[in-house]
Design an enzyme around this catalytic site. Sequence first.
Site, short mmCIF file in Angstrom:
data_model
loop_
_atom_site.label_atom_id
_atom_site.label_comp_id
_atom_site.label_asym_id
_atom_site.label_seq_id
_atom_site.Cartn_x
_atom_site.Cartn_y
_atom_site.Cartn_z
N THR A 1 -92.87 -24.40 37.23
CA THR A 1 -91.49 -24.29 36.73
C THR A 1 -91.05 -25.64 36.18
OG1 THR A 1 -90.81 -22.49 38.22
CG2 THR A 1 -89.09 -23.94 37.49
N ASP B 1 -86.56 -23.28 32.60
CA ASP B 1 -87.36 -22.39 31.75
C ASP B 1 -87.28 -20.98 32.32
OD1 ASP B 1 -89.06 -23.14 34.02
OD2 ASP B 1 -90.59 -21.99 32.97
N ARG C 1 -90.26 -18.76 32.70
CA ARG C 1 -91.58 -18.18 32.97
C ARG C 1 -91.82 -18.06 34.47
NH1 ARG C 1 -96.98 -20.59 30.26
NH2 ARG C 1 -96.15 -19.35 28.54
N LYS D 1 -83.72 -18.44 36.60
CA LYS D 1 -83.95 -19.42 37.67
C LYS D 1 -82.71 -20.21 38.05
CE LYS D 1 -88.75 -19.95 36.22
NZ LYS D 1 -89.84 -20.87 35.84
N GLY E 1 -90.72 -22.90 42.68
CA GLY E 1 -91.59 -22.57 43.81
C GLY E 1 -91.79 -21.08 43.92
N SER F 1 -93.39 -28.10 38.30
CA SER F 1 -94.65 -28.62 37.78
C SER F 1 -94.49 -29.31 36.42
CB SER F 1 -95.67 -27.47 37.66
OG SER F 1 -95.15 -26.44 36.84
N ASP G 1 -96.66 -28.14 30.10
CA ASP G 1 -97.06 -27.61 31.41
C ASP G 1 -97.34 -26.12 31.28
OD1 ASP G 1 -97.35 -27.25 34.24
OD2 ASP G 1 -95.30 -26.50 34.27
N SER H 1 -94.94 -23.58 32.98
CA SER H 1 -93.60 -23.38 32.41
C SER H 1 -93.74 -22.79 31.02
CB SER H 1 -92.85 -24.71 32.34
OG SER H 1 -92.87 -25.38 33.58
#
Length: 275
Positions: free
Chosen positions: A38, A54, A56, A70, A84, A166, A203, A206
């Site tokens: 994330t 984001d 995803r 989120k 997480g 991440s 990343d 994400s």
Amino acid sequence: MSPQSAFSSPGFDFSNSVRNNFLQEKGMPLPKATSTGTTIVGCLFKDGIILGADTRATEGEIIADKNCEKIHYITESIRCCGAGTAADTEFTTASISSNMELHALSTGRKPRVVTVMTMLKQYLFQYQGHIGAALVLGGVDSTGPHLFTIHPHGSTDKLPYVTMGSGSLAAMAVFESSWKPNMERNDALALVSAAVSAGIFNDLGSGSNVDACIITATQTEMLRNFVKPNERVEKERHYTFRRGTTAWKSENIRDLIVKEDITLVGATGEAMDTS
């Protein structure tokens, strides 16, 4: 001065490294660091707080949801971004949101951001990191705007700009190079979008779109899918094949309806006595 303990030496203790090496030699794999998958961010600006995330959601190497949300509701002027384990972030924020509503009814005043932060850190610390919720908490109360990060083990930070997940390193690089105190609303919103976009494109955990939430003393504005950098474009060519182009060798049709015969055991057929 008390004498030094015979059981614990001062400084760091690396005695478990010998045990870990022994277990690894016996074939036991060591635990790996968990990737949160994330990018969530937040920063202060002149009039309040802007949070970004984001959209995803992943299950290992599979993208489970391309457009999840989120940024979670806590109170009218407080929001919390979660990274997480999705179930942990959803349940933890929903539980604290419920508790904050009861707290407001009990005290007769609007909840403060530091109260939410304290309840979250105490709750996560109880479980010693087994609840996989890395949170970015932001809001505006009677004492002004506040921005916190809350780690899964319960540790917290209070900073003018924060990132978690991440993709946090890529997002932090954008903040450290461009953030300034007392930014205007549009400039801060563009910076948050750029920070989340840096996580999206650098990343693999994400991706998809950018959500943002602007919190001031007078209102909270939720910008769902504020930026869509990964919209699917129309294919350049359309491939159509006439029916019967691909032949098949055999055909097998299975009946998915299961038929069962039920035999009643011990039933006499008499009606139950309800008198």
